[in-house]
Design a protein around this motif. Structure first.
Motif, PDB file in Angstrom:
ATOM      1  N   ARG A 351       0.649  -1.699  -0.194  1.00 36.67           N
ATOM      2  CA  ARG A 351      -0.291   0.040  -0.054  1.00 36.67           C
ATOM      3  C   ARG A 351       0.993   0.874  -0.022  1.00 36.67           C
ATOM      4  O   ARG A 351       0.442   2.006  -0.603  1.00 36.67           O
ATOM      5  N   ASP A 352       1.894   1.304   0.637  1.00 42.63           N
ATOM      6  CA  ASP A 352       3.225   2.315   0.911  1.00 42.63           C
ATOM      7  C   ASP A 352       3.707   2.174  -0.666  1.00 42.63           C
ATOM      8  O   ASP A 352       3.722   3.521  -1.042  1.00 42.63           O
ATOM      9  N   GLU A 353       3.577   1.475  -1.078  1.00 43.44           N
ATOM     10  CA  GLU A 353       4.513   0.974  -2.730  1.00 43.44           C
ATOM     11  C   GLU A 353       3.286   2.333  -3.845  1.00 43.44           C
ATOM     12  O   GLU A 353       3.755   2.791  -4.355  1.00 43.44           O
ATOM     13  N   PHE A 354       1.444   1.430  -3.274  1.00 46.71           N
ATOM     14  CA  PHE A 354       0.610   2.285  -4.299  1.00 46.71           C
ATOM     15  C   PHE A 354       0.752   3.795  -4.118  1.00 46.71           C
ATOM     16  O   PHE A 354       0.984   4.627  -5.008  1.00 46.71           O
ATOM     17  N   GLU A 355       0.665   4.132  -3.064  1.00 44.40           N
ATOM     18  CA  GLU A 355       0.785   5.379  -2.260  1.00 44.40           C
ATOM     19  C   GLU A 355       1.611   6.079  -3.058  1.00 44.40           C
ATOM     20  O   GLU A 355       2.179   7.333  -3.471  1.00 44.40           O
ATOM     21  N   THR A 356       3.147   5.652  -3.072  1.00 45.48           N
ATOM     22  CA  THR A 356       4.583   6.645  -4.164  1.00 45.48           C
ATOM     23  C   THR A 356       4.544   7.082  -4.517  1.00 45.48           C
ATOM     24  O   THR A 356       4.576   7.610  -5.832  1.00 45.48           O
ATOM     25  N   TYR A 357       4.458   5.427  -6.243  1.00 44.97           N
ATOM     26  CA  TYR A 357       3.745   5.632  -7.619  1.00 44.97           C
ATOM     27  C   TYR A 357       2.476   6.841  -7.857  1.00 44.97           C
ATOM     28  O   TYR A 357       2.679   7.085  -8.620  1.00 44.97           O
ATOM     29  N   GLU A 358       1.599   6.470  -6.670  1.00 45.86           N
ATOM     30  CA  GLU A 358       0.670   7.474  -7.555  1.00 45.86           C
ATOM     31  C   GLU A 358       0.927   9.389  -7.136  1.00 45.86           C
ATOM     32  O   GLU A 358       1.012  10.481  -7.909  1.00 45.86           O
ATOM     33  N   ALA A 359       2.592   9.196  -6.552  1.00 43.64           N
ATOM     34  CA  ALA A 359       2.400  10.367  -5.910  1.00 43.64           C
ATOM     35  C   ALA A 359       3.552  11.262  -6.726  1.00 43.64           C
ATOM     36  O   ALA A 359       4.180  11.852  -7.761  1.00 43.64           O
ATOM     37  N   ILE A 360       4.371   9.933  -7.639  1.00 42.11           N
ATOM     38  CA  ILE A 360       5.389  10.534  -8.658  1.00 42.11           C
ATOM     39  C   ILE A 360       4.634  10.435 -10.016  1.00 42.11           C
ATOM     40  O   ILE A 360       5.339  10.021 -11.250  1.00 42.11           O
ATOM     41  N   LYS A 361       3.829   9.494 -10.481  1.00 41.63           N
ATOM     42  CA  LYS A 361       3.073   9.410 -11.811  1.00 41.63           C
ATOM     43  C   LYS A 361       2.725  10.338 -12.521  1.00 41.63           C
ATOM     44  O   LYS A 361       3.407  10.111 -13.887  1.00 41.63           O
ATOM     45  N   ASP A 362       3.276  12.088 -12.518  1.00 38.92           N
ATOM     46  CA  ASP A 362       3.400  13.435 -13.108  1.00 38.92           C
ATOM     47  C   ASP A 362       4.627  13.196 -13.236  1.00 38.92           C
ATOM     48  O   ASP A 362       5.161  14.460 -14.617  1.00 38.92           O
ATOM     49  N   LEU A 363       5.510  12.582 -12.761  1.00 43.81           N
ATOM     50  CA  LEU A 363       6.850  13.223 -13.172  1.00 43.81           C
ATOM     51  C   LEU A 363       7.602  12.945 -14.313  1.00 43.81           C
ATOM     52  O   LEU A 363       8.351  13.786 -15.520  1.00 43.81           O
ATOM     53  N   GLY A 364       7.529  12.099 -15.412  1.00 41.27           N
ATOM     54  CA  GLY A 364       8.182  11.342 -16.676  1.00 41.27           C
ATOM     55  C   GLY A 364       9.112  10.954 -16.340  1.00 41.27           C
ATOM     56  O   GLY A 364       9.364  10.642 -17.350  1.00 41.27           O
ATOM     57  N   TRP A 365       9.111  10.039 -15.604  1.00 39.17           N
ATOM     58  CA  TRP A 365      10.649  10.103 -15.818  1.00 39.17           C
ATOM     59  C   TRP A 365      11.035   8.443 -14.798  1.00 39.17           C
ATOM     60  O   TRP A 365      11.806   8.223 -14.304  1.00 39.17           O
ATOM     61  N   THR A 366       9.971   7.968 -14.051  1.00 39.65           N
ATOM     62  CA  THR A 366       9.244   6.832 -14.240  1.00 39.65           C
ATOM     63  C   THR A 366       8.549   5.876 -15.038  1.00 39.65           C
ATOM     64  O   THR A 366       8.299   6.305 -15.943  1.00 39.65           O
ATOM     65  N   GLU A 367       8.895   4.473 -14.489  1.00 39.48           N
ATOM     66  CA  GLU A 367       7.996   3.790 -15.786  1.00 39.48           C
ATOM     67  C   GLU A 367       6.633   3.476 -15.847  1.00 39.48           C
ATOM     68  O   GLU A 367       5.917   4.557 -14.960  1.00 39.48           O
ATOM     69  N   ASN A 368       5.735   3.491 -16.891  1.00 41.97           N
ATOM     70  CA  ASN A 368       4.314   3.683 -16.758  1.00 41.97           C
ATOM     71  C   ASN A 368       4.340   2.744 -16.674  1.00 41.97           C
ATOM     72  O   ASN A 368       4.058   1.475 -17.165  1.00 41.97           O
ATOM     73  N   ILE A 369       3.287   3.005 -15.541  1.00 41.03           N
ATOM     74  CA  ILE A 369       2.581   1.655 -15.021  1.00 41.03           C
ATOM     75  C   ILE A 369       0.753   2.436 -15.079  1.00 41.03           C
ATOM     76  O   ILE A 369      -0.123   2.523 -15.305  1.00 41.03           O
ATOM     77  N   LEU A 370       0.854   0.589 -15.259  1.00 35.64           N
ATOM     78  CA  LEU A 370      -0.440   0.157 -16.782  1.00 35.64           C
ATOM     79  C   LEU A 370      -1.669  -0.165 -15.725  1.00 35.64           C
ATOM     80  O   LEU A 370      -2.842  -0.146 -15.653  1.00 35.64           O
ATOM     81  N   TYR A 371      -1.219  -0.919 -14.166  1.00 34.45           N
ATOM     82  CA  TYR A 371      -1.645  -1.715 -13.267  1.00 34.45           C
ATOM     83  C   TYR A 371      -0.413  -1.966 -11.792  1.00 34.45           C
ATOM     84  O   TYR A 371       0.283  -2.805 -12.194  1.00 34.45           O
ATOM     85  N   LEU A 372      -1.423  -1.525 -10.700  1.00 33.72           N
ATOM     86  CA  LEU A 372      -0.685  -2.037  -9.398  1.00 33.72           C
ATOM     87  C   LEU A 372      -1.660  -2.629  -8.585  1.00 33.72           C
ATOM     88  O   LEU A 372      -2.152  -1.599  -7.630  1.00 33.72           O
ATOM     89  N   ASN A 373      -1.099  -3.576  -7.929  1.00 35.33           N
ATOM     90  CA  ASN A 373      -2.171  -4.087  -7.274  1.00 35.33           C
ATOM     91  C   ASN A 373      -1.652  -3.983  -5.140  1.00 35.33           C
ATOM     92  O   ASN A 373      -0.668  -4.401  -5.375  1.00 35.33           O
ATOM     93  N   PRO A 374      -2.162  -2.658  -4.834  1.00 34.78           N
ATOM     94  CA  PRO A 374      -2.216  -2.695  -3.191  1.00 34.78           C
ATOM     95  C   PRO A 374      -1.719  -3.774  -2.259  1.00 34.78           C
ATOM     96  O   PRO A 374      -1.497  -3.600  -1.473  1.00 34.78           O
ATOM     97  N   ASN A 375      -2.810  -5.283  -2.629  1.00 37.62           N
ATOM     98  CA  ASN A 375      -3.034  -6.212  -1.811  1.00 37.62           C
ATOM     99  C   ASN A 375      -1.818  -7.184  -1.894  1.00 37.62           C
ATOM    100  O   ASN A 375      -1.439  -7.855  -1.461  1.00 37.62           O
TER     101      ASN A 375
END
Length: 581
Positions: A351-375
């Motif tokens: 769930r912490d990982e999911f929160e991180t990816y939500e926070a950085i999703k607009d940076l443009g230099w992280t991987e393009n995540i299509l699906y991430l299951n927080p469980n």
């Protein structure tokens, strides 16, 4: 006596089992010419296996009795890396074709010719095979080294059962029963299909020679071993045990002695069998197999709006330290599916990982995540094309990585979870549940924890940090640089990411100092440098405990694990000396 040719024994056995005493009928039964049948019968009579009236003599009956195939060995210990994603749920010997597990089909085919003494060597997901003991009366042999060795070690464990025995891979499907209850001459089964990874060709009379071309006859994996050759192979396996590095080879390696293949070859049509080595091979053989619908495949189908036919070129990626991942193609695009590895649930808060990816999703230099299951941590992302990992020995690349880190840290992105370094050290220590393998661990831990007040006094700010900022997670693609895999990320002092890069790259002090100056643009003060040294010590102890925990699960990271402990030991001493303690 054991050296009787296959052709001669075939004639003798047909006469014995079908009471045929006509050479013309023997020719029809064997498809040999009358001339060849006449020659073989004359030889059998001269050798006193046949009487003049074509009945078996006492010697002939005794010989046929001794040639009964007594047992079979099925090799089913392997991890089956190419079976990703299926092998996260079931070992490949239990994959179903038309509703029937591969290994059950093999056992039933053996039973139908009277072979009931069956040994199965198991390792990966060994518990899944236990039911076969009650259902078919088989015996399981446990291979505890399946992750480190190839199947030559499995065969070594069965060396006392090799005589008059079949050797069979668990991942093969035969259209017709390939087994017989009698056999004279040993053989190894080849397919007529020409492949690049075989250097052998079966000759017209069964001899096996090295191919003069780039292609050779495909090695199927099934073999029959008579008593004579069983003793030879047993001796070779015992010899291999004195040089265990040989166990990193497939068992067929020992069939090459003095540059010659020691068994005769037998050919089978490529249409008469299927070897199930990959998801796509299973799909092609049985599109409706229940094992094609793994959790990860269902996710791919749902997210990409496709079906089984739309997924191709599945390849397992290098086995990561935390996860198993596989690459695949859909239409003209490429993707990576991450499947959390063994013990990962204990290590990472999804769930912490999911929160991180939500926070950085607009940076443009992280991987393009299509699906991430927080469980459960399943992650589907787009593959970065023309990609290469940062080379930690290429200073220009390293400088760019440090600039990206600095830029990221300056963005002041915040999340609601932090990475508590010293708490994590204790957490990993508790996970490994036992005394450390390092004799001076308690002393070194005490030294590392003595640095904690110094670190905390000198933290200037806390921002979202990557934590797992190792060179492999910095990806160069054309003119773009990415930072991927944010599983461990949390709020922390940005200097910790510099330390993490250094210890993952296994830098010496000179390279560490250069790395620090790259990040700080040659303006790092002495106090900050010592704080980074302190992080190197603490992070070294962290990952040393992580490695010991992973080793308790059967995973080994070689030189990396000792290097981390050395960082804890050497850099804690450096900083304490600097502090006058």
């Amino acid at each position: 006596m054991n050296k009787m040719s296959n052709d001669k024994f075939l004639v003798l056995n047909i006469i014995n089992t079908k009471s045929i005493n006509s050479q013309r009928k023997l020719a029809e039964e064997t498809t040999f010419s009358l001339g060849k049948i006449n020659r073989l019968v004359v030889e059998l009579k001269n050798e006193k296996f046949l009487a003049e009236n074509m009945d078996l003599t006492i010697k002939g009956k005794e010989y046929c009795s001794k040639q009964r195939i007594r047992r079979a060995i099925i090799l089913a210990a392997g991890y089956g890396m190419r079976m990703v994603p299926i092998n996260t749920e079931e070992p490949k010997g239990l994959l179903e074709i038309n509703g029937e597990p591969l290994i059950e089909r093999i056992i039933k085919q053996l039973h139908s010719v009277g072979i009931k003494e069956i040994y199965i060597v198991v390792g990966f997901m060994k518990e899944h095979y236990e039911y076969l003991i009650d259902k078919f009366g088989v015996k399981l042999i446990i291979n505890s080294h399946y992750e480190n060795y190839k199947n030559m070690y499995s065969l070594f464990l069965t060396r006392n059962y090799l005589m008059n025995s079949y050797i069979i891979p668990c991942d093969i499907w035969f259209k017709e029963n390939p087994f017989s209850n009698v056999g004279s001459e040993s053989y190894y089964l080849f397919s007529k299909e020409q492949v690049i990874n075989s250097k052998w060709e079966v000759q017209p009379r069964g001899g096996v020679k090295k191919s003069l071309k780039e292609l050779g006859d495909r090695m199927v994996g099934l073999a029959f071993i008579n008593k004579y050759d069983g003793e030879i192979i047993k001796g070779l396996l015992n010899k291999a045990n004195q040089s265990p590095n040989l166990f990193h080879n497939f068992w067929e390696k020992i069939l090459e002695q003095n540059k010659k293949f020691i068994l005769k070859g037998k050919l089978i049509s490529s249409d008469d069998f299927k070897e199930i080595n990959s998801y796509e091979e299973l799909r092609d053989l049985d599109f409706n197999s229940s094992h094609l619908q793994s959790d990860s495949i269902k996710i791919i189908e749902n997210i990409l709006k496709t079906d089984l036919n739309g997924i191709s070129n599945i390849k397992v990626l290098k086995k990561g330290m935390t996860n198993r991942s596989f690459f695949f193609e859909h239409n003209d695009d490429k993707y990576i599916m991450r499947i959390p590895g063994k013990g990962t649930d204990e290590l990472i808060n999804r769930r912490d990982e999911f929160e991180t990816y939500e926070a950085i999703k607009d940076l443009g230099w992280t991987e393009n995540i299509l699906y991430l299951n927080p469980n459960n941590g399943y992650k589907l992302s787009k593959f970065i094309k023309n990609a290469k990992n940062c080379n930690p020995n290429d200073l220009k690349q390293v400088a760019k990585c440090m600039d990206l880190l600095r830029k990221f840290h300056s963005s002041n992105i915040k999340v609601n979870h932090c990475f508590n370094l010293y708490k994590q050290i204790n957490f990993y220590e508790d996970l490994r549940n036992g005394q450390s393998a390092y004799r001076d661990y308690k002393t070194i831990k005490k030294r590392v924890f003595k640095l904690r007040p110094f670190i905390e006094r000198n933290v200037k700010k806390k921002v979202l940090c990557h934590i797992d900022a190792n060179p492999d997670n910095f990806i160069f693609s054309k003119n773009h640089l990415y930072l991927i895999d944010w599983e461990y990320a949390g709020m922390q002092d940005p200097d910790i990411d510099i330390a993490m890069f250094a210890i993952y790259a296994m830098y010496d002090q000179q390279k560490i100092d250069k790395l620090i100056q790259f990040y700080y643009h040659n303006q790092c003060d002495s106090l900050t440098k010592q704080k980074i040294y302190a992080y190197i010590a603490a992070c070294g102890l962290l990952w040393s405990n992580w490695c010991e925990y992973k080793q308790s699960l059967g995973l080994d990271f070689g030189a990396y694990s000792i290097a981390q402990y050395r960082y804890a030991k050497e850099y804690s001493k450096k900083v304490l000396n600097y502090l006058g303690e």
